[in-house]
Design a protein around this motif. Structure first.
Motif, mmCIF file in Angstrom:
data_model
loop_
_atom_site.group_PDB
_atom_site.id
_atom_site.type_symbol
_atom_site.label_atom_id
_atom_site.label_comp_id
_atom_site.label_asym_id
_atom_site.label_seq_id
_atom_site.Cartn_x
_atom_site.Cartn_y
_atom_site.Cartn_z
ATOM 1 N N PHE A 170 -19.976 28.762 -13.269
ATOM 2 C CA PHE A 170 -19.888 28.372 -11.872
ATOM 3 C C PHE A 170 -19.745 29.601 -10.979
ATOM 4 O O PHE A 170 -20.428 29.738 -9.975
ATOM 5 N N VAL A 171 -18.858 30.518 -11.397
ATOM 6 C CA VAL A 171 -18.619 31.695 -10.572
ATOM 7 C C VAL A 171 -19.874 32.561 -10.484
ATOM 8 O O VAL A 171 -20.250 33.042 -9.426
ATOM 9 N N SER A 172 -20.567 32.709 -11.646
ATOM 10 C CA SER A 172 -21.734 33.583 -11.620
ATOM 11 C C SER A 172 -22.864 32.960 -10.807
ATOM 12 O O SER A 172 -23.718 33.650 -10.290
ATOM 13 N N ARG A 173 -22.859 31.622 -10.692
ATOM 14 C CA ARG A 173 -23.910 30.988 -9.909
ATOM 15 C C ARG A 173 -23.550 30.851 -8.442
ATOM 16 O O ARG A 173 -24.376 31.032 -7.575
ATOM 17 N N HIS A 174 -22.294 30.514 -8.201
ATOM 18 C CA HIS A 174 -21.941 30.130 -6.838
ATOM 19 C C HIS A 174 -20.854 31.001 -6.255
ATOM 20 O O HIS A 174 -20.151 30.596 -5.335
ATOM 21 N N GLY A 175 -20.713 32.208 -6.792
ATOM 22 C CA GLY A 175 -19.681 33.111 -6.290
ATOM 23 C C GLY A 175 -19.772 33.309 -4.790
ATOM 24 O O GLY A 175 -18.766 33.397 -4.097
ATOM 25 N N SER A 176 -21.018 33.309 -4.275
ATOM 26 C CA SER A 176 -21.178 33.585 -2.855
ATOM 27 C C SER A 176 -20.755 32.398 -2.000
ATOM 28 O O SER A 176 -20.685 32.504 -0.791
ATOM 29 N N MET A 177 -20.460 31.257 -2.646
ATOM 30 C CA MET A 177 -20.023 30.103 -1.852
ATOM 31 C C MET A 177 -18.522 30.100 -1.631
ATOM 32 O O MET A 177 -18.006 29.298 -0.863
#
Lengths: 511, 354, 340
Positions: free
Chosen positions: C21-28
């Motif tokens: 999740f973090v690697s995909r949506h860290g920018s969120m």
């Protein structure tokens, strides 16, 4: 599996010449790249490697010569022009967007679309397929920036494959990779080679060049030295070709290398185990009063990194420093200057001169920074110092009010030398002070270094021109692959011996 | 020696003189000076007097821009400064007392200096982009000022305080002397000490300066402190002029006019070489243009259109595209080479990075 | 978001859900933070005001009162995603509003006046975009010229406010589409429509992805063969267009055009976008986040007026929030630079 000479070349560059104001960057260079080969382009800084690559990829316009791609004469006006013709470049600094996902970086501009919008599911599927074909098993939906540089480089290569590149240029791809990552990259390169992709490889690591290349082209000072199958070009021959022999009139300069140095007392500066992870393996170095210590090694060997750590320009994470026997903390250039250490960077333009200031202002800058802004160096003293050094070093034009940015490289270097000498340092670190400057200025600088050291100044002297190092330095530290591999007494070694040591020491083949 | 017309202040001076000439012809009253009670009056005197707040702010902005920065918060700092001063005077038993006014002014300027310290901290220590770092105070500063005045426009009737902006010393407005004093102090400090040249070095090439041992952090920090302090003084002048602290109106858009003055004076927004004299001329151009626009019968509210045109012309003329076109006209040379001079020496890394 | 991607199965042992999740949506993350702040504000106000805050009326009014700001924030998001900034939007909104009011007052039909308002805004945006892209002017300075121009032109159109009596425009505001106690006006629908269109463009078109790529690295985007010049100019045109649209919304809201409208509103819009999680250096952020940012802004404003506190607290609190987000962003950027 070296490429067959019978295969028609994919890229043929003939008689390429590029002039920049005052410099002949490429002089009548030929270069040939065949499908299914890994071709290394070798040369020291300023040899013209990147200029040649930029000529091929349309970043620079050529003044004369022809470029044929797949038999057809072409002129590219931009990198994307070249890309469309099947020539993709992967730089050391990965030219992708870290804020986007891996899949997007692979597919950007070529995403499958559905119903007026990008079909993300198909995009990711497509990207995953390409990644799988080169054995890259990472989550295509993860952010690119969350991966290491090595992975990012592989992603860049995969993107090139999506664009159906026939020529892949890898410019210093391995400089920030560790051993395992290099292996992974090489597997991909071999894979591509077997698919018939032509690969132009640039690296400063000799071991890697010998491991992966089929053919090597050597450039020196903008001219072609030769093209050789890798098995016909032993390492020391390669190093000799890259470095070359210097002009006669420099060879007649007086040597200072045989001068005896008193090494009984405490050294002016001693570094023990100085290093930084991923930059330099811990290294020792000491310099005694009046001694010139040369650092020899190819570009990227860690020679610049070592002195930057010593000067506090970068922070070391290991090791300690002693100045005249007392432990010293050097965490910034200010600290170094307080310990009377001076450092002239190899990157004259970016890290040396302040281009929009005058010669006088540049020379006084070091003294002034030392004194602080409150106590301005009096105008009279400034003029005296500036006049003295313009005279002593032969800065041309001898006009203290000329903007440094308008001076030639050699004169800029003299200004930098003057800046540091005016601060009366005890250790002067010169990183490539003679690169890219004319013979006269070279001789002037060498003479000055020799003269100053005989008066008691300690010097660390880095140069790609090994004759220079051997002539000036009493001791030579040799570096390779970000490691100090040894120290030589320069009265005990000649040029060929030094080249051999740089190329082979510790490899078991010689030395 | 460069000829006069190549001097970088040549065009600003020409612009100012042209404006003055046009005004003088169109309305002869413009250059007329009248003496009343031993005090000078006239359009030019008004320009000199009214330009004082902008002059102070622009001087500070010049130093900040020289370090490659920008200070958007000056207008807000003006509002805070005025609010602080007037609240102190208003709250005292004797608003007309000189000592009260002095205390108020000193406290207001100290507060402004602290705000400058804050800006400098964000930029020089935390490394936040100057535009963004000063945006915070630009936004919050007015709120603070409103809070100090309790949301009202604090008015005072204090003779010594209104003297600051409207009084006369000898024959000229006191505010003019403040301008001159600020110009002199800044000019002397920058040129008599090494601050000027070190600031330029930091602005032109921060990395080379660091390696040369320049304490760039302190220099950048100092620039924001100077800017904040001068903005505080400008806030006092503004408040004194209207005898009130209007937190909503004080210094609105002044950061923009100050930046315009600096650019008009030939200092590049990319930092480096700066010219105090140029900024002074830039301020006078803006103030004279403002007076001209007013004279033309254009409502002052519409004057931004003229300034927009000035900004566009100045930035377009300064743009690399136009400069290259001009230099190509004067001597034909390969366009690519103009951009990549001496690349051969540069590290490949540097070439790829930008 | 779309369903789980294919191709992830190539890994032998997958990392934990959290890592993925973090690697995909860290920018969120910053946007989630904005949502969290909004929830805290709601809950806090509800408790503090003893259940008087979260009412359908209040929530509906939140959209109604901030519709113009939401439209501006949508345009600003495009510009900030490219790494630029647009200071002109407040002035452009005032210009467009007064222009529309004047045209309508002179009897121009709405179907001419409204396009004129939008075009006026887009034209100023185009000027800024051209200065930025083709003359290498810093966005800050170029949009400063736009700010001056918009404000000056607003006063050229009229020095005082002009009442709008055109029923079509007033309808945008006065109509209440009700669902129980909840309601929405056409202006609210316009604002939400702008958000929806922007979200589509930014996430599902090549133009939108080019905007993100420019913010990530303009040079890379160019080397990747994307049409960066066009996209960058378009970002400013969109921001100008949104300024024009905000002028329409505000005119409907206040029933008049007024040349002093929107002084400092550009700062509010920037603050809302940043609080919503878009990073000022570009390349990271979501238009939905900007919407959240506007709601945070609007909620703080409502709470302050409920508490009867000084409106000046508004600026201080928004400034403090801005600072908080900037420092956090700086830390994030510093960390990702340190990784390289």
């Amino acid at each position: 599996m070296p490429a067959d000479n019978e295969v028609p070349p994919i890229v043929e560059m003939r008689g390429i010449t590029i002039r920049f104001p005052g410099v002949l960057a490429l002089d009548d260079v030929d270069f040939t790249l065949r499908p299914g080969e890994v071709h290394s382009l070798m040369g020291e800084n300023g040899a013209g490697k990147s200029t040649l690559i930029k000529a091929l990829t349309g970043v620079y316009a050529i003044d004369s010569g022809t470029i044929r791609v797949a038999g057809e004469q072409r002129t590219f006006h931009s990198a994307s022009d070249a890309q469309e013709a099947g020539i993709s470049t992967v730089y050391q600094e990965v030219n992708l967007c870290g804020n986007l996902t891996v899949a997007e970086n692979v597919m950007l501009g070529h995403e499958p679309r559905k119903g007026g919008g990008i079909d993300w599911r198909a995009t990711q599927r497509e990207a995953a397929r390409h990644m799988e074909s080169l054995g890259l098993a990472i989550d295509p939906r993860s952010m690119l920036a969350s991966h290491s540089i090595a992975i990012q480089q592989l992603v860049a290569i995969i993107r090139a494959m999506v664009l159906e590149a026939k020529v892949l240029i890898l410019d210093e791809p391995t400089s920030s990779l560790d051993r395992g990552e290099v292996e992974q990259l090489f597997d991909v390169i071999r894979d591509l080679r077997s698919q018939g992709v032509a690969i132009l490889f640039v690296s400063h690591f000799l071991d890697q060049v010998y491991e992966i290349s089929d053919r090597i082209t050597v450039l020196r000072n903008g001219a072609l030295v030769g093209e050789h199958p890798v098995e016909e070009l032993p390492r020391d021959a390669l190093v000799t070709k890259m470095i070359g022999r210097e002009l006669e009139d420099l060879a007649t300069l007086e040597k200072s290398s045989h001068r005896a140095i008193d090494r009984t007392g405490a050294p002016v500066v001693r570094a023990e185990g100085l290093g930084r992870r991923g930059v330099l393996e811990p290294a020792d170095l000491d310099v005694y009063e009046g001694e010139v210590v040369g650092i020899a090694g190819l570009l990227g060997s860690g020679r610049t990194e070592l002195v930057r750590l010593l000067y506090g320009a970068d922070r070391p994470d290991a090791g300690r420093l002693e100045v005249r026997g007392a432990p010293a903390k050097v965490h910034s250039p200010r600290h170094a200057i307080d310990h009377r250490i001076a450092f002239s960077s190899e990157n004259r333009r970016e890290e040396g001169v302040v281009a929009d200031l005058t010669v006088a202002e540049n020379i006084v800058l070091g003294m002034q920074a030392r004194q602080g802004w409150m106590r301005k160096v009096p105008r009279k003293d400034q003029d005296a110092v500036v006049a003295e050094y313009i005279e002593a070093l032969g800065v041309r034009p001898a006009n203290p009010h000329a903007l440094v940015g308008n001076l030639s490289g050699g004169n800029q270097q003299k200004v930098l030398l003057a800046r540091w000498l005016a601060t009366a340092p005890e250790l002067l670190i010169l990183d490539e002070p003679t690169r890219g400057i004319d013979v006269g200025a070279k001789a002037d600088i060498q003479k000055k270094v020799s003269e100053l050291s005989s008066q008691g100044l300690s010097v660390i002297f880095i140069s790609s021109e090994l004759e220079e190092v051997l002539r000036l330095a009493q001791r030579v530290a040799v570096m390779r692959d970000r490691r100090k591999i040894g120290e030589l007494d320069s009265t005990q070694v000649d040029l060929d011996g030094l080249i051999d040591y740089i190329a082979n020491a510790g490899e078991g083949s010689a030395a | 020696m460069r000829s006069i017309w190549r001097h970088r202040l040549f065009w600003p001076v020409v612009a100012l003189l042209t404006l003055i000439a046009v005004n003088s012809i169109a309305r002869p009253n413009f250059i007329k000076l009248r003496v009343r009670d031993g005090e000078l009056f006239g359009a030019i005197i008004t320009i000199l007097r009214d330009s004082a707040p902008l002059m102070l702010v622009a001087l500070g902005m010049t130093i900040v821009i020289a370090t490659r920065g920008i200070d958007l918060s000056v207008g807000a700092i003006m509002a805070v400064s005025g609010a602080v001063a007037l609240t102190i005077i208003d709250g005292s038993d004797d608003p007309g007392n000189l000592a009260t006014v002095l205390i108020a002014v000193v406290v207001a300027i100290l507060v402004s200096m602290v705000l400058g310290v804050w800006n400098g901290f964000l930029v020089a220590v935390l490394g936040i982009q100057p535009i963004i770092a000063t945006l915070v105070l630009m936004l919050a500063g007015r709120g603070v000022a409103l809070l100090i005045t309790g949301g009202f426009i604090t008015t005072v009737n204090s003779e010594p305080f209104s003297y600051i902006a409207t009084g006369y010393l000898f024959v000229l407005p006191f505010a003019f002397f403040i301008s001159v004093a600020a110009i002199t102090v800044i000019g002397l400090v920058e040129r008599r000490t090494a601050l000027g040249v070190l600031t330029e070095a930091v602005g032109i090439n921060p990395e080379a300066s660091r390696l040369a041992g320049v304490r760039s952090r302190g220099i950048i920090w100092g620039a924001y402190i100077v800017s904040g302090t001068l903005a505080g003084l400008a806030g006092i002048l503004y408040a004194s002029n209207i005898r009130a602290a209007d937190a909503n109106a004080a210094g609105v858009f002044i950061e923009l006019y100050a930046i315009l003055a600096v650019v008009l004076g030939g200092t590049s927004l990319n930092g480096g070489k700066f010219s105090i004299a140029g900024t002074v001329i830039g301020v006078l151009i803006i103030q004279t243009l403002d007076s001209t626009i007013l004279f033309l019968g254009v409502p002052s509210a519409q004057s931004p259109v003229f300034f927009a045109v000035v900004v566009v012309v100045v930035v377009v003329v300064q743009s690399p595209r136009i400069r290259n076109a001009l230099s190509r006209m004067s001597r034909s040379r390969k366009p690519q080479a103009a951009v990549v001079e001496d690349v051969v020496e540069d590290k490949q890394k540097a070439e790829v990075a930008r | 978001m779309t369903a789980m991607a294919t191709g992830t199965g190539t890994r032998a042992a997958g990392p934990s859900f959290l890592q993925t999740f973090v690697s995909r949506h860290g920018s969120m993350m910053p946007t989630f933070a904005a949502v969290a702040i909004l929830l805290v504000l709601f809950v806090g106000a509800e408790i503090f005001l003893r259940g008087d805050f979260i009412t359908p009326r209040n929530i509906s009014a939140l959209l109604l009162d901030n519709a113009y700001l939401l439209v501006l924030a949508v345009g600003m998001t495009f510009v900030i995603l490219t790494g630029g900034i647009d200071l002109s939007v407040g002035s452009v909104m005032a210009f467009s509003g007064i222009l529309g009011a004047r045209l309508l007052a002179e009897g121009t039909p709405a179907f001419v006046a409204v396009p004129a308002m939008l075009l006026g805004g887009a034209a100023i945006g185009l000027m800024i975009g051209i200065l930025v892209q083709y003359f290498n002017v810093q966005p800050f300075i170029a949009s400063l010229a736009g700010l001056f121009l918009g404000r000056g032109l607003a006063y050229v159109v009229s020095l005082s406010s002009i009442k709008v009596e055109e029923p079509g425009i007033l309808w945008l505001q006065s109509t209440r589409i009700r669902l129980g106690d909840w309601y929405i006006t056409p202006t609210g629908l316009i604002a939400l429509g702008a958000v929806a269109i922007a979200a589509f463009v930014l996430h599902l078109t090549r133009f939108g992805r080019t905007i993100y790529a420019i913010g990530g690295s303009e040079q890379s985007a160019r080397l990747m063969g994307l049409r960066t010049a066009r996209a960058k100019v378009m970002a400013y045109v969109i921001s100008g267009l949104c300024g024009g649209l905000a002028g329409l919304v505000l005119t409907a809201y206040s029933g008049a055009g007024y040349p002093r409208n929107g002084i400092g509103t550009e700062l509010d819009a920037i603050a809302a976008v940043v609080i919503g999680g878009t990073i000022l250096t570009g390349g990271r952020g979501y238009v939905i986040g900007s919407m959240i940012g506007v709601f945070v802004y609007g909620t703080i404003k409502t709470i302050i007026s409920f508490m009867g506190a000084e409106q000046s607290w508004m600026q201080i609190i928004v400034g403090a929030l801005l600072l908080l987000f900037i420092v956090v962003q700086r830390a994030i950027v510093a960390r990702s630079e340190g990784r390289r």
